[in-house]
Scaffold this active site. Structure first.
Site, PDB file in Angstrom:
ATOM      1  N   GLY A 172       0.843  -1.196   0.000  1.00  0.00           N
ATOM      2  CA  GLY A 172       0.000   0.000   0.000  1.00  0.00           C
ATOM      3  C   GLY A 172       0.874   1.239   0.000  1.00  0.00           C
ATOM      4  O   GLY A 172       2.023   1.223  -0.428  1.00  0.00           O
ATOM      5  N   ALA A 408      25.473  10.613 -26.836  1.00  0.00           N
ATOM      6  CA  ALA A 408      25.909   9.876 -25.653  1.00  0.00           C
ATOM      7  C   ALA A 408      27.304  10.318 -25.219  1.00  0.00           C
ATOM      8  O   ALA A 408      27.641  10.286 -24.035  1.00  0.00           O
ATOM      9  CB  ALA A 408      25.872   8.380 -25.932  1.00  0.00           C
TER      10      ALA A 408
HETATM   11  C1  HXC Z   1      -3.381  -4.054  12.425  1.00  0.00           C
HETATM   12  C2  HXC Z   1      -2.425  -5.945  11.624  1.00  0.00           C
HETATM   13  C3  HXC Z   1      -2.253  -5.351  10.364  1.00  0.00           C
HETATM   14  C4  HXC Z   1      -2.714  -4.017  10.195  1.00  0.00           C
HETATM   15  C5  HXC Z   1      -1.459  -7.346  10.255  1.00  0.00           C
HETATM   16  N1  HXC Z   1      -1.926  -7.179  11.507  1.00  0.00           N
HETATM   17  N2  HXC Z   1      -1.660  -6.251   9.538  1.00  0.00           N
HETATM   18  N3  HXC Z   1      -2.981  -5.308  12.644  1.00  0.00           N
HETATM   19  N4  HXC Z   1      -3.262  -3.415  11.264  1.00  0.00           N
HETATM   20  N5  HXC Z   1      -2.557  -3.392   9.059  1.00  0.00           N
HETATM   21  C6  HXC Z   1      -1.876  -8.153  12.598  1.00  0.00           C
HETATM   22  C7  HXC Z   1      -2.793  -9.334  12.388  1.00  0.00           C
HETATM   23  O1  HXC Z   1      -4.069  -9.039  12.890  1.00  0.00           O
HETATM   24  C8  HXC Z   1      -2.077 -10.403  13.196  1.00  0.00           C
HETATM   25  O2  HXC Z   1      -2.368 -10.187  14.559  1.00  0.00           O
HETATM   26  C9  HXC Z   1      -0.630 -10.082  13.018  1.00  0.00           C
HETATM   27  O3  HXC Z   1      -0.575  -8.712  12.600  1.00  0.00           O
HETATM   28  C10 HXC Z   1       0.031 -10.915  11.950  1.00  0.00           C
HETATM   29  O4  HXC Z   1      -0.782 -10.891  10.787  1.00  0.00           O
HETATM   30  P1  HXC Z   1      -1.120 -12.222   9.963  1.00  0.00           P
HETATM   31  O5  HXC Z   1      -2.174 -11.834   8.990  1.00  0.00           O
HETATM   32  O6  HXC Z   1      -1.420 -13.339  10.902  1.00  0.00           O
HETATM   33  O7  HXC Z   1       0.264 -12.514   9.281  1.00  0.00           O
HETATM   34  P2  HXC Z   1       0.572 -13.073   7.841  1.00  0.00           P
HETATM   35  O8  HXC Z   1      -0.289 -14.255   7.560  1.00  0.00           O
HETATM   36  O9  HXC Z   1       2.043 -13.246   7.787  1.00  0.00           O
HETATM   37  O10 HXC Z   1       0.123 -11.914   6.836  1.00  0.00           O
HETATM   38  C11 HXC Z   1       0.780 -10.672   6.863  1.00  0.00           C
HETATM   39  C12 HXC Z   1       0.008  -9.666   6.015  1.00  0.00           C
HETATM   40  C13 HXC Z   1      -1.464  -9.598   6.453  1.00  0.00           C
HETATM   41  C14 HXC Z   1       0.099 -10.078   4.535  1.00  0.00           C
HETATM   42  C15 HXC Z   1       0.709  -8.317   6.162  1.00  0.00           C
HETATM   43  O11 HXC Z   1      -1.523  -9.460   7.871  1.00  0.00           O
HETATM   44  C16 HXC Z   1      -2.213  -8.482   5.838  1.00  0.00           C
HETATM   45  O12 HXC Z   1      -2.634  -8.558   4.681  1.00  0.00           O
HETATM   46  N6  HXC Z   1      -2.427  -7.411   6.626  1.00  0.00           N
HETATM   47  C17 HXC Z   1      -3.162  -6.259   6.172  1.00  0.00           C
HETATM   48  C18 HXC Z   1      -2.355  -5.490   5.187  1.00  0.00           C
HETATM   49  C19 HXC Z   1      -3.062  -4.240   4.748  1.00  0.00           C
HETATM   50  O13 HXC Z   1      -4.008  -4.304   3.952  1.00  0.00           O
HETATM   51  N7  HXC Z   1      -2.659  -3.147   5.363  1.00  0.00           N
HETATM   52  C20 HXC Z   1      -3.206  -1.875   5.056  1.00  0.00           C
HETATM   53  C21 HXC Z   1      -2.554  -1.488   3.754  1.00  0.00           C
HETATM   54  S1  HXC Z   1      -2.955   0.100   3.274  1.00  0.00           S
HETATM   55  P3  HXC Z   1      -2.310 -11.356  15.639  1.00  0.00           P
HETATM   56  O14 HXC Z   1      -2.887 -10.741  16.888  1.00  0.00           O
HETATM   57  O15 HXC Z   1      -3.140 -12.485  15.107  1.00  0.00           O
HETATM   58  O16 HXC Z   1      -0.874 -11.728  15.794  1.00  0.00           O
HETATM   59  C22 HXC Z   1      -1.768   0.955   3.951  1.00  0.00           C
HETATM   60  C23 HXC Z   1      -1.923   2.366   3.673  1.00  0.00           C
HETATM   61  C24 HXC Z   1      -0.709   3.112   4.022  1.00  0.00           C
HETATM   62  O17 HXC Z   1      -0.913   0.513   4.575  1.00  0.00           O
HETATM   63  C25 HXC Z   1      -1.031   4.475   3.570  1.00  0.00           C
HETATM   64  C26 HXC Z   1       0.089   5.372   3.618  1.00  0.00           C
HETATM   65  C27 HXC Z   1      -0.263   6.595   2.891  1.00  0.00           C
END
Ligand code: HXC
Length: 511
Positions: A172, A408
Site C-alpha cells: 500500500g 551519448a
Molecule cells: C493491524 C495488523 C495489520 C494491520 C497485520 N496485523 N496487519 N494489525 N493493522 N494493518 C496483525 C494481524 O491481525 C495479526 O495479529 C498479526 O498482525 C500478523 O498478521 P497475519 O495476517 O497473521 O500474518 P501473515 O499471515 O504473515 O500476513 C501478513 C500480512 C497480512 C500479509 C501483512 O496481515 C495483511 O494482509 N495485513 C493487512 C495489510 C493491509 O491491507 N494493510 C493496510 C494497507 S494500506 P495477531 O494478533 O493475530 O498476531 C496501507 C496504507 C498506508 O498501509 C497508507 C500510507 C499513505
C-alpha cells in the site's frame, strides 16, 4: 510499602516485557517464516553493545475496534541509535510480532523522533521494514503518521543518507517511505513491496500473479528498478547495509570516511592494456577495469541486476570513496536507454548530494533507437542523466575507453558538461557515430569497394581520441595499465574544487 528494590524490579519487568514484543509464540512464527525479530536484526546491524533504545515503554492510544484490549510496550517498532563501524546511525525496526508491525500514531511518532534527531545530529537513518501497513484500528491517525514520515523523508533527502531494508511485507502507501529514501535493500523470498497486492490485481485487471512475482526481491531488483540490493537472508542483507554505510559520509556537510589500505596507489596492471578489444564490435566486461583499479579490488555494485548496460557503484581509490558510472559493453553493447539513464542519473544525484566524486567510464554506441524507447520518453529520461551529470558539482573524472558516439558522448560526463579531467585510452573512438553508419549516410550509392575504403579512412581520421585531444576536449591520453594512479592523481588535484552557481530555489530536472 514500596521499596527501592520493588521499583527497580518493576523497571526490570517492564524491560523484559518490552523485549518480548508480541510474545514467544509470535517470535517463533517469525523465526519459522525465515525472518529474524526486530531486536535480532538490530543486533546484527549495529556494533555490539552500542545500541541505545528510545521509547521502549510507548503504547498506542487507540480505542476503536477493540484496540484498547491489547497493548504492547514499544507498540510495534524499536527505535534508537547505535554505531556502525564506530560511526553513529539512527535506526528503527518494525516489529512484526506486535500488530504485524503496523503503523499506529504512537509508532509513527517514535520513528519521527529518531528521524528528527538524525537530521539534527547529521547521521544516517536506517529503517528496517516489516509491517502490515497502516494500523487498521487507528484509521486516519495512521495515515497521518505515514504522511508525517513521507514529509520528513523529503526534508532529510540530500541532508543525511536514508537507507531502507525491506525484511517482510511492505504494501500500500507504506511503500512510499522507502521509495523516498536513497537505497532499498530486499531479501530473497521473505520480502515484498507493492502498491496493490495480487488479490486486488486479480479483481481489477484479471491478471494472475503471485506475491513473489509481483513484488518480491528479484522483481524489484531486476524488473522495476525500485530496489538496489538483494540479500540471501536477513543477516546477509544487514551486513550489506553496513558495507554500504562504510562508503558514505554521515551527512551532506561531511566527507566520506577515509579507509586506508595497503594497496599501492601507483599499482599498475598490464592486463588492462589488452582488456579493451581493438575491434569495437567485441564486448568486454567494464567491471574488470573497475575492480582491477579499485583499492583491494573491492567494488560494491548498486543495482547489479537492473539495466545492466550501465554499471554504477561504490569503491575506494587511495582510501577515498568514489562513485563509478560506466557503460557496460558486455550488455547490449553498453547502449544508453530509458532504464540505464534513470539508474545512472539517480546514482549521480546521490553521489553529488553526499560529496562523493564521480568517476565515469565511457564506451557507448549511443542511445537505443526504436519506438518503444521514443514512446517511453527516452528524450526526457536521457535528459535526466544529462542534467544530473551537468549539475553535479563534486569532482568528476571521465575516462573514454572506446566508443564515445553522438549525443551519448556529450551526456557521459564530457568536458563540455563540466567534467574536471577527461582521459582517453589510445583505443578511444570519439565521433558522431561509428564508421559503418557514417559511411552509409555519407556515401549512399557507393560501391562495396568505395565503402570499404571510406570506412578505413573514417576509422583512421575519426575513430581515435586524437581529434578530441587536439582541441583540448580530452586532457590526456593514458596507458590503460596506469588507470588507477591517473584517476587517484586527478582526484587529488580536484580535492578543493569550488563551484559558484547563481542562487535559485531549485532546478527543474526533467522528471
Ligand atoms: C493491524 C495488523 C495489520 C494491520 C497485520 N496485523 N496487519 N494489525 N493493522 N494493518 C496483525 C494481524 O491481525 C495479526 O495479529 C498479526 O498482525 C500478523 O498478521 P497475519 O495476517 O497473521 O500474518 P501473515 O499471515 O504473515 O500476513 C501478513 C500480512 C497480512 C500479509 C501483512 O496481515 C495483511 O494482509 N495485513 C493487512 C495489510 C493491509 O491491507 N494493510 C493496510 C494497507 S494500506 P495477531 O494478533 O493475530 O498476531 C496501507 C496504507 C498506508 O498501509 C497508507 C500510507 C499513505
Amino acid at each position: 510499602m514500596k521499596t527501592l528494590e520493588s521499583k527497580f524490579k518493576k523497571l526490570e519487568e517492564l524491560n523484559q516485557q518490552a523485549e518480548l514484543g508480541g510474545g514467544t509464540d509470535r517470535i517463533e512464527k517469525q523465526h519459522k517464516s525465515g525472518k529474524l525479530t526486530a531486536r535480532e536484526r538490530i543486533n546484527v546491524l549495529i556494533d555490539k553493545g552500542t545500541f541505545v533504545e528510545f521509547d521502549k515503554y510507548v503504547i498506542h492510544r487507540a480505542k476503536d475496534l477493540g484496540a484498547d484490549l491489547e497493548k504492547f510496550l514499544g507498540d510495534g517498532v524499536i527505535t534508537g541509535y547505535g554505531k556502525i563501524d564506530g560511526r553513529q546511525v539512527y535506526v528503527f525496526a518494525q516489529d512484526f510480532t506486535v500488530f504485524g508491525g503496523s503503523l499506529s500514531r504512537a509508532n509513527a511518532d517514535k520513528i519521527k523522533k529518531i528521524m528528527e534527531l538524525a537530521m539534527k545530529m547529521g547521521c544516517p537513518v536506517v529503517g528496517l521494514n516489516d509491517s502490515g501497513g497502516a494500523r487498521i484500528q487507528e484509521g486516519v491517525e495512521s495515515l497521518a503518521g505515514y504522511a508525517d514520515l513521507f514529509h520528513l523523508n523529503v526534508a532529510a533527502s540530500g541532508v543525511i543518507p536514508q537507507i531502507s531494508a525491506i525484511l517482510g511485507p511492505c504494501a500500500g502507501g507504506a511503500v512510499y517511505s522507502p521509495a523516498l529514501t536513497d537505497f532499498i535493500f530486499m531479501v530473497k523470498e521473505t520480502s515484498y513491496m507493492f502498491v496493490t497486492g495480487p488479490d486486488v490485481i486479480k479483481a481489477v485487471t484479471h491478471e494472475d500473479v503471485t506475491k513473489e512475482e509481483l513484488g518480491g526481491a528479484m522483481a524489484h531488483n531486476s524488473k522495476s528498478g525500485v530496489a538496489h540490493f538483494i540479500g540471501n537472508d536477513d543477516a546477509h542483507t544487514l551486513m550489506m547495509v553496513r558495507e554500504l554505510i562504510g562508503f558514505l559520509p554521515s551527512n551532506n556537510m561531511d566527507d566520506p570516511p577515509i579507509k586506508h589500505s595497503a594497496d599501492d596507489i601507483h599499482r599498475e596492471d598490464s592486463k588492462l592494456d589488452t582488456l579493451v578489444p581493438v575491434d569495437s564490435n567485441k564486448p568486454y566486461d567494464i567491471k574488470e577495469i573497475i575492480t582491477t583499479i579499485s583499492d583491494d579490488n573491492n567494488f560494491l555494485e548498486v543495482q547489479p541486476h537492473y539495466a545492466k548496460n550501465i554499471v554504477v557503484g561504490f569503491a575506494r581509490l587511495g582510501g577515498r570513496s568514489v562513485g563509478y558510472v560506466a557503460n557496460q559493453p558486455a550488455y547490449l553493447a553498453g547502449v544508453l536507454d530509458i532504464d540505464s539513464s534513470i539508474k545512472a542519473a539517480r546514482f549521480v544525484r546521490f553521489c553529488d548530494a553526499f560529496n562523493i566524486p564521480i568517476v565515469t567510464f565511457v564506451d557507448v554506441p549511443g542511445f537505443l533507437p526504436g519506438t518503444t524507447q521514443e514512446y517511453g520518453g527516452i528524450i526526457k529520461h536521457g535528459a535526466k542523466l544529462l542534467y544530473a551529470f551537468s549539475a553535479a558539482s563534486v569532482p568528476k573524472i571521465t575516462i573514454i575507453t572506446r566508443k564515445a558516439y553522438g549525443g551519448a558522448y556529450d551526456v557521459m560526463s564530457s568536458k563540455h558538461i563540466g567534467a574536471d579531467i577527461n582521459f582517453a585510452y589510445p583505443t578511444a573512438e570519439i565521433a558522431v557515430m561509428g564508421a559503418e553508419g557514417a559511411i552509409n549516410i555519407l556515401l549512399r550509392g557507393a560501391t562495396a569497394d568505395e565503402r570499404t575504403k571510406a570506412i578505413e579512412e573514417y576509422n583512421d581520421n575519426f575513430a581515435n581520441p586524437y581529434k578530441a585531444a587536439e582541441i583540448g576536449y580530452v586532457d590526456e591520453i593514458i596507458y590503460p595499465r596506469q588507470t588507477r594512479y591517473k584517476i587517484i592523481e586527478a582526484l587529488e588535484s580536484c580535492k578543493n574544487k569550488r563551484l559558484n552557481m547563481p542562487p535559485r530555489k531549485h532546478g527543474n530536472i526533467p522528471l
